[in-house]
Scaffold this motif. Structure first.
Motif, mmCIF file in Angstrom:
data_model
loop_
_atom_site.group_PDB
_atom_site.id
_atom_site.type_symbol
_atom_site.label_atom_id
_atom_site.label_comp_id
_atom_site.label_asym_id
_atom_site.label_seq_id
_atom_site.Cartn_x
_atom_site.Cartn_y
_atom_site.Cartn_z
ATOM 1 N N ALA B 52 63.239 19.065 61.973
ATOM 2 C CA ALA B 52 62.052 19.286 62.810
ATOM 3 C C ALA B 52 61.146 20.363 62.232
ATOM 4 O O ALA B 52 60.406 21.020 62.960
ATOM 5 C CB ALA B 52 62.473 19.626 64.242
ATOM 6 N N SER B 54 58.498 19.906 60.878
ATOM 7 C CA SER B 54 57.110 19.534 61.194
ATOM 8 C C SER B 54 56.617 20.209 62.468
ATOM 9 O O SER B 54 55.409 20.302 62.684
ATOM 10 C CB SER B 54 56.994 18.008 61.337
ATOM 11 O OG SER B 54 57.855 17.545 62.368
ATOM 12 N N TYR B 55 57.524 20.675 63.297
ATOM 13 C CA TYR B 55 57.115 21.366 64.527
ATOM 14 C C TYR B 55 56.511 22.728 64.222
ATOM 15 O O TYR B 55 55.560 23.147 64.868
ATOM 16 C CB TYR B 55 58.327 21.534 65.447
ATOM 17 C CG TYR B 55 58.032 22.225 66.770
ATOM 18 C CD1 TYR B 55 57.268 21.605 67.741
ATOM 19 C CD2 TYR B 55 58.526 23.504 67.027
ATOM 20 C CE1 TYR B 55 56.997 22.239 68.954
ATOM 21 C CE2 TYR B 55 58.264 24.142 68.242
ATOM 22 C CZ TYR B 55 57.492 23.497 69.190
ATOM 23 O OH TYR B 55 57.227 24.121 70.385
ATOM 24 N N LEU B 60 50.637 20.964 58.729
ATOM 25 C CA LEU B 60 51.142 19.595 58.850
ATOM 26 C C LEU B 60 50.085 18.529 58.574
ATOM 27 O O LEU B 60 50.304 17.610 57.778
ATOM 28 C CB LEU B 60 51.746 19.385 60.244
ATOM 29 C CG LEU B 60 52.293 17.995 60.535
ATOM 30 C CD1 LEU B 60 53.384 17.616 59.553
ATOM 31 C CD2 LEU B 60 52.817 17.906 61.971
ATOM 32 N N THR B 79 66.311 14.375 63.017
ATOM 33 C CA THR B 79 66.614 15.385 64.034
ATOM 34 C C THR B 79 65.444 15.560 65.000
ATOM 35 O O THR B 79 65.647 15.889 66.172
ATOM 36 C CB THR B 79 66.977 16.730 63.361
ATOM 37 O OG1 THR B 79 68.129 16.524 62.530
ATOM 38 C CG2 THR B 79 67.304 17.803 64.384
ATOM 39 N N LEU B 80 64.233 15.322 64.528
ATOM 40 C CA LEU B 80 63.091 15.409 65.436
ATOM 41 C C LEU B 80 63.167 14.291 66.486
ATOM 42 O O LEU B 80 62.961 14.542 67.683
ATOM 43 C CB LEU B 80 61.771 15.334 64.672
ATOM 44 C CG LEU B 80 60.549 15.515 65.575
ATOM 45 C CD1 LEU B 80 60.538 16.889 66.233
ATOM 46 C CD2 LEU B 80 59.262 15.298 64.798
ATOM 47 N N GLU B 82 65.830 12.968 67.572
ATOM 48 C CA GLU B 82 66.895 13.380 68.494
ATOM 49 C C GLU B 82 66.435 14.484 69.447
ATOM 50 O O GLU B 82 66.841 14.515 70.611
ATOM 51 C CB GLU B 82 68.123 13.833 67.703
ATOM 52 C CG GLU B 82 68.717 12.715 66.856
ATOM 53 C CD GLU B 82 69.941 13.168 66.066
ATOM 54 O OE1 GLU B 82 70.863 13.745 66.665
ATOM 55 O OE2 GLU B 82 69.972 12.935 64.836
ATOM 56 N N ALA B 83 65.594 15.391 68.945
ATOM 57 C CA ALA B 83 65.095 16.464 69.811
ATOM 58 C C ALA B 83 64.263 15.900 70.964
ATOM 59 O O ALA B 83 64.300 16.408 72.085
ATOM 60 C CB ALA B 83 64.257 17.462 68.991
ATOM 61 N N PHE B 84 63.517 14.833 70.700
ATOM 62 C CA PHE B 84 62.770 14.178 71.777
ATOM 63 C C PHE B 84 63.709 13.383 72.699
ATOM 64 O O PHE B 84 63.550 13.406 73.917
ATOM 65 C CB PHE B 84 61.671 13.263 71.200
ATOM 66 C CG PHE B 84 60.415 14.002 70.848
ATOM 67 C CD1 PHE B 84 60.271 14.617 69.612
ATOM 68 C CD2 PHE B 84 59.368 14.118 71.761
ATOM 69 C CE1 PHE B 84 59.102 15.318 69.285
ATOM 70 C CE2 PHE B 84 58.196 14.809 71.449
ATOM 71 C CZ PHE B 84 58.069 15.408 70.207
ATOM 72 N N ARG B 87 65.627 15.310 75.244
ATOM 73 C CA ARG B 87 64.726 15.827 76.290
ATOM 74 C C ARG B 87 64.135 14.692 77.131
ATOM 75 O O ARG B 87 63.170 14.910 77.872
ATOM 76 C CB ARG B 87 63.620 16.653 75.630
ATOM 77 C CG ARG B 87 64.104 18.001 75.084
ATOM 78 C CD ARG B 87 63.102 18.684 74.178
ATOM 79 N NE ARG B 87 63.589 20.005 73.782
ATOM 80 C CZ ARG B 87 64.465 20.237 72.801
ATOM 81 N NH1 ARG B 87 64.955 19.229 72.106
ATOM 82 N NH2 ARG B 87 64.846 21.490 72.526
ATOM 83 N N ASN B 88 64.663 13.484 76.978
ATOM 84 C CA ASN B 88 64.154 12.309 77.699
ATOM 85 C C ASN B 88 62.678 12.069 77.443
ATOM 86 O O ASN B 88 61.911 11.764 78.359
ATOM 87 C CB ASN B 88 64.391 12.459 79.208
ATOM 88 C CG ASN B 88 65.867 12.445 79.537
ATOM 89 O OD1 ASN B 88 66.621 11.668 78.962
ATOM 90 N ND2 ASN B 88 66.276 13.318 80.450
ATOM 91 N N GLN B 89 62.265 12.262 76.169
ATOM 92 C CA GLN B 89 60.846 12.128 75.837
ATOM 93 C C GLN B 89 60.591 11.057 74.773
ATOM 94 O O GLN B 89 59.806 11.270 73.845
ATOM 95 C CB GLN B 89 60.297 13.482 75.334
ATOM 96 C CG GLN B 89 60.436 14.621 76.342
ATOM 97 C CD GLN B 89 59.804 15.912 75.840
ATOM 98 O OE1 GLN B 89 59.631 16.113 74.650
ATOM 99 N NE2 GLN B 89 59.459 16.810 76.761
ATOM 100 N N LEU B 96 53.616 10.548 69.600
ATOM 101 C CA LEU B 96 53.538 11.489 68.475
ATOM 102 C C LEU B 96 53.366 10.734 67.153
ATOM 103 O O LEU B 96 52.534 11.099 66.308
ATOM 104 C CB LEU B 96 54.826 12.324 68.429
ATOM 105 C CG LEU B 96 54.952 13.338 67.304
ATOM 106 C CD1 LEU B 96 54.111 14.561 67.594
ATOM 107 C CD2 LEU B 96 56.412 13.747 67.107
ATOM 108 N N PHE B 100 49.955 11.157 64.768
ATOM 109 C CA PHE B 100 49.936 11.637 63.385
ATOM 110 C C PHE B 100 49.858 10.487 62.375
ATOM 111 O O PHE B 100 49.995 10.704 61.185
ATOM 112 C CB PHE B 100 51.155 12.530 63.118
ATOM 113 C CG PHE B 100 51.031 13.886 63.747
ATOM 114 C CD1 PHE B 100 50.399 14.913 63.059
ATOM 115 C CD2 PHE B 100 51.495 14.132 65.033
ATOM 116 C CE1 PHE B 100 50.264 16.165 63.630
ATOM 117 C CE2 PHE B 100 51.354 15.376 65.618
ATOM 118 C CZ PHE B 100 50.738 16.404 64.917
#
Lengths: 258, 258, 258
Positions: B52, B54-55, B60, B79-80, B82-84, B87-89, B96, B100
């Motif tokens: 992640a 890119s966060y 970027l 992993t990005l 997975e991070a979303f 978070r149920n996103q 996203l 981009f």
């Protein structure tokens, strides 16, 4: 230097016969070469384009120009010589050196089997064309060369016309002079030095612990090779005894206390 | 190439289905991206913005532009995704990708628990929007997946719409395909290859010894990933058999001697 | 940030007292400094010019200007202080700081024997001139300092005027806080924290495993030092729990599920 520090070991000025640092470029961009020269140019004596990376990098000609404009001698890694030899293309290799205006060449047999008389004959022929560096030691960690053999190989190659001989370690520092753990074969180095003048040898020492070991044993002005571009400044501080690793090694505390 | 060397393994031209090199950018500056492209652009097929990063990187948008102007496909690390997901996103993640202008996405479950049907459903949905790479293998070195399971996971993900599947190794090369020592789980790799076509797999192999291992086993045109930008040129020489590590592996000595 | 991710640990804004990242420049070019600032400037709080590299780099004055123009505090490594002290040149060192406009200095005794009262006296004197960082712990891996001693040394140095104290690890992370294997001496760290406020300590943690260890124990906002410039972005993602290593550590899954 940027300020005064007393009691540092003396370093020869360029062009040096001893205290040389040979750095390895394994694919820098033009800007990275320029940056390398900005930072470390005065501490580097030789630049090797690692093994046969010169075959694939798209910026070879410009890179050679940038190094030369900065007065830095540059040459192709020995593995490239071997790649031509195993293909029976020695004449093509000699033309290649001319085509790219090279005035140094490395002769090695780390990856191929080469009769030593034949190797010395290559050195003899290339020495009529360029300055020759030749390398002793196999990249194969199963081939252990005893000390007397290292000495006779080195002497024969110097007699054949090599300017200096290189003790093989590979980029990672795990074969030749080093055990597979990276530890220096210290008895080997000491025995070699009873017979071959230390300024005639460039010791490949890519890892910091190896650099420290050679500098503690042989002083600030040992010739060291296969140094990563961004490790040339750190190496220079190790040579001068101003990094922790060699901090107490070159100090004359009696003199300072006066 | 800068000069002629005979008897090298053939490499496919871009765009390639095999022999791909996926490099990992974990925070390069714009100039470093430009330098990377100058040196290695023609040898790189995919660029991953590691996990992640890119966060947090402030460059970027410009970075994406520079890669795209050079024709290099670029995507966010798994992993990005997975991070979303954790978070149920998922919908935000899909937006996203659009925001981009991404046309590749990686689906992985290296850090989270994800029901495999659910994972395949994410692949199916994302495959309507972008090209999907999916990754098999945990980042957790306690989770050992047996070979038959690797095969069924990979096949299900390809069936769900993944363009290729990635064998997980992390940046450091110590989990998934590798033991914690970095050693390749060779029986695992060989068994996988009895069922899954080798061009459908990208093997993460950040360490040189791993790259050498895969190239010796699978040849110059194996797909390899998680390569550091400044290791792409060295990797290309390993593929071509012009670095010590694979020097004798691709030579047809009989043919040369004729 | 480039997009929204919920439930991340909060990070203080600069200037920070905690959550600081101290990076080490061991010989960057001017362009590399600019690139470093472009990428990581907002995540870096302090830049150390490693040990005595400032003596040999040819771009020192310009480099200081570039860091200062970006608002990044920069200082000479403690080994340089020690190099002056062992030569009985403390006054010259104070003048050096003025000559180069330094407003931070590091006091350490990692490579020399220094009576601790004398060390605190140096801290006291320098604190009238600049902000002082002082370092506890030897570079010598044979010198094991017990926890109560770490605490009393740190407290005395803070009392003498140090802004923060640094836990020594060397660039490679193998001494002081760490065993020779790189493993953290965890009991030591926990005992220190019972007495010294955690924002007063910068833990040297050059290796990723060490960074992860401190962040898991002390949270996103621990002060960490000796970070390589190209590892600042990766470190920031570890702090935020968006790299595999700390992915599950800062998540409030109950809150997310609501």
């Amino acid at each position: 230097m940027n300020y005064h520090l007393s009691d540092l070991p003396e370093r020869d000025a360029k062009p040096r016969e001893k205290g040389c640092t040979m750095a390895m470029d394994k694919g820098l961009s033009i800007r990275e070469v320029e940056d390398f020269i900005e930072v470390a140019g005065e501490y580097v004596d030789l630049v090797k384009l690692g093994w046969a990376t010169s075959y694939v990098v798209p910026n070879l000609k410009r890179k050679l120009e940038v190094y030369r404009a900065a007065g830095l001698p540059v040459y192709f890694g020995g593995t490239l010589f071997e790649a031509f030899i195993i293909r029976n293309q020695f004449d093509e290799y000699r033309r290649l050196l001319d085509d790219f205006g090279m005035n140094i060449a490395e002769v090695s047999d780390g990856s191929i089997e080469l009769n030593h008389d034949q190797k010395c004959e290559y050195i003899r022929q290339l020495a009529t064309q360029v300055t020759v560096l030749s390398e002793v030691g196999s990249k194969d960690d199963q081939k252990i060369i005893p000390p007397y053999k290292w000495i006779s190989l080195m002497q024969a190659e110097l007699d054949a016309g090599s300017w200096k001989v290189i003790g093989e370690a590979r980029e990672g520092g795990t074969v030749g002079l080093f055990r597979s753990t990276g530890e220096v074969r210290s008895g080997l180095v000491e025995e070699i030095l009873t017979k071959i003048p230390f300024e005639k040898i460039i010791w490949e020492a890519p890892q910091k612990e190896q650099q420290v070991w050679f500098i503690k044993l042989l002083g600030a002005n040992v010739n060291l090779g296969n140094i990563a571009p961004n490790e040339v400044i750190p190496l220079e501080t190790i040579r001068l005894g101003i990094r922790g690793d060699t901090f107490m090694d070159f100090l004359n505390l009696e003199k300072i206390k006066k």
